[in-house]
Write a protein that holds these residues in place. Sequence first.
Motif, PDB file in Angstrom:
ATOM      1  N   ASP A 183     -11.188  44.781  46.389  1.00  0.00           N
ATOM      2  CA  ASP A 183     -10.636  44.651  45.044  1.00  0.00           C
ATOM      3  C   ASP A 183     -10.559  46.024  44.413  1.00  0.00           C
ATOM      4  O   ASP A 183     -11.510  46.813  44.474  1.00  0.00           O
ATOM      5  CB  ASP A 183     -11.522  43.742  44.186  1.00  0.00           C
TER       6      ASP A 183
ATOM      7  N   GLU B 176     -15.561  46.714  45.926  1.00  0.00           N
ATOM      8  CA  GLU B 176     -14.813  47.097  44.741  1.00  0.00           C
ATOM      9  C   GLU B 176     -14.565  48.597  44.786  1.00  0.00           C
ATOM     10  O   GLU B 176     -15.498  49.383  44.977  1.00  0.00           O
ATOM     11  CB  GLU B 176     -15.562  46.717  43.466  1.00  0.00           C
TER      12      GLU B 176
ATOM     13  N   GLY C 106      -5.698  42.281  49.876  1.00  0.00           N
ATOM     14  CA  GLY C 106      -7.046  42.827  49.912  1.00  0.00           C
ATOM     15  C   GLY C 106      -8.002  42.114  50.821  1.00  0.00           C
ATOM     16  O   GLY C 106      -9.162  42.453  50.881  1.00  0.00           O
TER      17      GLY C 106
ATOM     18  N   GLN D 265     -10.354  48.406  41.162  1.00  0.00           N
ATOM     19  CA  GLN D 265     -10.645  48.483  39.738  1.00  0.00           C
ATOM     20  C   GLN D 265      -9.857  49.648  39.148  1.00  0.00           C
ATOM     21  O   GLN D 265     -10.109  50.810  39.483  1.00  0.00           O
ATOM     22  CB  GLN D 265     -12.151  48.668  39.514  1.00  0.00           C
TER      23      GLN D 265
ATOM     24  N   GLN E 108     -13.074  41.873  51.969  1.00  0.00           N
ATOM     25  CA  GLN E 108     -12.209  41.728  50.796  1.00  0.00           C
ATOM     26  C   GLN E 108     -12.320  42.988  49.955  1.00  0.00           C
ATOM     27  O   GLN E 108     -13.419  43.432  49.628  1.00  0.00           O
ATOM     28  CB  GLN E 108     -12.620  40.521  49.960  1.00  0.00           C
TER      29      GLN E 108
ATOM     30  N   LYS F 116     -17.446  41.933  50.074  1.00  0.00           N
ATOM     31  CA  LYS F 116     -16.438  42.269  49.065  1.00  0.00           C
ATOM     32  C   LYS F 116     -16.711  43.681  48.570  1.00  0.00           C
ATOM     33  O   LYS F 116     -17.829  43.994  48.144  1.00  0.00           O
ATOM     34  CB  LYS F 116     -16.484  41.284  47.906  1.00  0.00           C
TER      35      LYS F 116
END
Length: 238
Positions: free
Chosen positions: A233, A196, A74, A235, A231, A194
């Motif tokens: 991430d 999500e 990621g 979920q 980055q 970052k």
Amino acid sequence: MGGLVNGLLLMFVAFFILSEAVERAFEPPEVKHERLFVVSVLGFLVNLLGIYAFQHAHSHGHSHGGGGHDHGHGHSHDHGHDGGRGELLMKGVFLHILADTLGSVGVIVSSILIWAFNWLIADPLCSIFIAVLISLSIFPLIKDCVEIIMQSAGGNHEKLPMVDKRLRELEGVCSVQNLHLWRLNSESVICTVKLEVESRDEKSKSEFQYLNTQATQILKSMLGATETNVQIDFQQVY
């Protein structure tokens, strides 16, 4: 720090020249223009040689590095050139040489005016003009050094809210965190973020790369970033 010290030193030199020139303007001293002319011409030629040598050495001294890195967990790093390291220090050195060259030019001009018209005021006036030119050329160097030391990226920080909004509009992105921007040197602007992303199953590598590419393009086009770290991430949504 080296570039900043050079800039402040040159600013002090410019201020000293200006103060001395103003003092001489009220009481112009007798000037032996014959000797000054010969010495200033020789100094001018030496400085021209120094500028040529500096430019020649500097043009062959650049080294370019960096590359792209793509990690499956990621993170994505897109590094630009590292040629800006030491650039401000070299700019300070060049401005030192340029200041000496301008000084020689000023003495040549004032010597000619004194010889032709007996204008003793020409010497301080040329000095004032040179001091102003040096100050104007030094100010951008000091400004760049201060911005880098303070990890600032100029007016681009004002664009961060718009970039945050644009990143949230990307498909699947539910949160944008840790969006930071700073300058590493005179050429490198670094941006990290970052993202999500909601996902009911594991994203494929192609989807990951596509989202990463979109985010990287936004950072580069809107913020002028030369190095990015995105980055991602995931979920899980059940």
